[in-house]
Design a protein around this motif. Structure first.
Motif, short mmCIF file in Angstrom:
data_model
loop_
_atom_site.label_atom_id
_atom_site.label_comp_id
_atom_site.label_asym_id
_atom_site.label_seq_id
_atom_site.Cartn_x
_atom_site.Cartn_y
_atom_site.Cartn_z
N ARG A 1 -85.02 -8.89 66.68
CA ARG A 1 -84.66 -10.14 67.35
C ARG A 1 -85.91 -10.98 67.64
N ARG A 2 -85.71 -12.28 67.58
CA ARG A 2 -86.76 -13.23 67.95
C ARG A 2 -86.31 -13.91 69.25
N ILE A 3 -86.99 -13.62 70.34
CA ILE A 3 -86.51 -13.98 71.67
C ILE A 3 -87.43 -15.00 72.35
N ILE A 4 -86.83 -16.05 72.89
CA ILE A 4 -87.53 -16.98 73.75
C ILE A 4 -87.29 -16.53 75.19
N LEU A 5 -88.35 -16.18 75.88
CA LEU A 5 -88.27 -15.66 77.24
C LEU A 5 -88.61 -16.76 78.23
N VAL A 6 -87.66 -17.10 79.10
CA VAL A 6 -87.76 -18.27 79.98
C VAL A 6 -88.11 -17.86 81.41
N ASP A 7 -89.00 -18.64 82.02
CA ASP A 7 -89.30 -18.50 83.44
C ASP A 7 -89.59 -19.90 83.99
N ASP A 8 -89.67 -20.02 85.32
CA ASP A 8 -89.90 -21.34 85.89
C ASP A 8 -91.36 -21.76 85.84
N ILE A 9 -92.29 -20.85 86.21
CA ILE A 9 -93.70 -21.20 86.29
C ILE A 9 -94.57 -20.14 85.61
N PHE A 10 -95.56 -20.59 84.87
CA PHE A 10 -96.59 -19.72 84.31
C PHE A 10 -97.85 -19.94 85.14
N THR A 11 -98.30 -18.87 85.82
CA THR A 11 -99.55 -18.97 86.60
C THR A 11 -100.63 -18.15 85.91
N THR A 12 -100.57 -16.84 86.04
CA THR A 12 -101.49 -15.98 85.28
C THR A 12 -100.82 -15.44 84.01
N GLY A 13 -99.51 -15.57 83.93
CA GLY A 13 -98.77 -15.02 82.79
C GLY A 13 -98.37 -13.57 82.97
N SER A 14 -98.65 -12.99 84.14
CA SER A 14 -98.40 -11.56 84.35
C SER A 14 -96.92 -11.21 84.28
N THR A 15 -96.05 -12.09 84.82
CA THR A 15 -94.62 -11.78 84.82
C THR A 15 -94.05 -11.79 83.41
N ILE A 16 -94.26 -12.89 82.70
CA ILE A 16 -93.75 -12.98 81.33
C ILE A 16 -94.38 -11.89 80.46
N ASN A 17 -95.63 -11.56 80.72
CA ASN A 17 -96.30 -10.54 79.92
C ASN A 17 -95.65 -9.18 80.09
N GLU A 18 -95.31 -8.82 81.33
CA GLU A 18 -94.68 -7.51 81.57
C GLU A 18 -93.31 -7.41 80.91
N VAL A 19 -92.51 -8.46 81.03
CA VAL A 19 -91.18 -8.45 80.41
C VAL A 19 -91.31 -8.44 78.88
N SER A 20 -92.25 -9.21 78.36
CA SER A 20 -92.48 -9.24 76.91
C SER A 20 -92.85 -7.87 76.38
N GLY A 21 -93.65 -7.13 77.15
CA GLY A 21 -94.04 -5.80 76.72
C GLY A 21 -92.84 -4.87 76.57
N VAL A 22 -91.89 -4.98 77.50
CA VAL A 22 -90.66 -4.18 77.41
C VAL A 22 -89.86 -4.57 76.17
N LEU A 23 -89.75 -5.86 75.90
CA LEU A 23 -88.99 -6.34 74.75
C LEU A 23 -89.64 -5.92 73.43
N LYS A 24 -90.95 -6.04 73.35
CA LYS A 24 -91.64 -5.67 72.10
C LYS A 24 -91.57 -4.17 71.87
N ALA A 25 -91.70 -3.38 72.94
CA ALA A 25 -91.64 -1.93 72.81
C ALA A 25 -90.25 -1.47 72.39
#
Length: 242
Positions: free
Chosen positions: A204-228
């Motif tokens: 799957r090719r997934i666009i992961l949505v959030d409201d704010i990107f600050t350090t990117g830590s939140t999107i990064n953690e969820v992305s890691g689960v999806l890629k794994a």
């Protein structure tokens, strides 16, 4: 449980009555609006700054210099990330109104801007699914909704893409808002996992949505689960970049 659901319905009804009795105003300058569906006046809408050029191709950070400090400090799991608006005072006010004052129309407003961005940027062309950074069930129950999910579902409907929610927040964490960068990373470590009933993620090719990107830590953690879990590509998309 029944009492909390009743209280939430009562709050929702009260908000609807207030919106009917009080003429709509711009959520930034508070001038009267002619369109009841609008959230901003034309002048305030024009003052929202988009990030349209000169950004890091990996994390989307606006780059006044050649090197990206954000990417230098973090090894990101997502393939790339983009943010639509700068986190100006006006954008900060909009997101606050959505999250804490239940101005749910703001989710649609932000989503429309993000839809326009997706349609204008060919790197998003071949993505097939939309997902959102999940809230912990306790926080979602307290707030009554997940603002990122509202935005993501609106985008999915507009672009006729699958909305999926394969990841859940497994550990309650303190708010990221007032934490420094290193504390943000530690706060979210291991906070996300695959949901019990998850769709097949292989290729799957997934666009992961959030409201704010600050350090990117939140999107990064969820992305890691999806890629794994077999996702072929994960791209972060946020309404604003702090």
């Amino acid at each position: 449980m029944m009492g909390s659901r009743f209280l939430q319905r009562w709050k929702d009804s009260l908000v609807m009555v207030i919106n009917l009795l009080i003429p709509p105003v711009c959520l930034i300058c508070h001038e009267a609006l002619t369109e009841s569906k609008s959230v901003l006046c034309e002048a305030c809408t024009l003052q929202l700054n988009t990030i349209s050029s000169n950004y890091c191709p990996k994390c989307g950070t606006p780059m006044p210099e050649e090197a990206c400090d954000t990417c230098a400090q973090t090894e990101f799991s997502f393939d790339f990330a983009r943010s639509v608006f700068r986190y100006s005072e006006g954008m900060k006010q909009l997101i606050h109104e959505l999250k804490y004052n239940r101005r749910l129309k703001v989710a649609g407003f932000l989503a429309e801007g993000m839809v326009e961005y997706l349609q204008a940027h060919p790197e998003f062309k071949d993505f097939d699914s939309i997902s959102a950074v999940p809230l912990h069930t306790v926080r979602k129950r307290e707030r009554g909704f997940n603002q990122s999910e509202l935005i993501a579902r609106h985008i999915a409907r507009r672009l006729n893409l699958h909305y999926i929610s394969p990841v859940q927040r497994s550990r309650y964490t303190s708010s990221q808002t007032r934490l420094h960068r290193d504390d943000r990373l530690g706060n979210l470590k291991g906070a996300f996992k695959l949901a019990r009933k998850t769709p097949k993620l292989l290729n799957r090719r997934i666009i992961l949505v959030d409201d704010i990107f600050t350090t990117g830590s939140t999107i990064n953690e969820v992305s890691g689960v999806l890629k794994a879990s077999g996702s072929l590509q994960v791209a972060g998309l946020t309404a604003a970049r702090a």
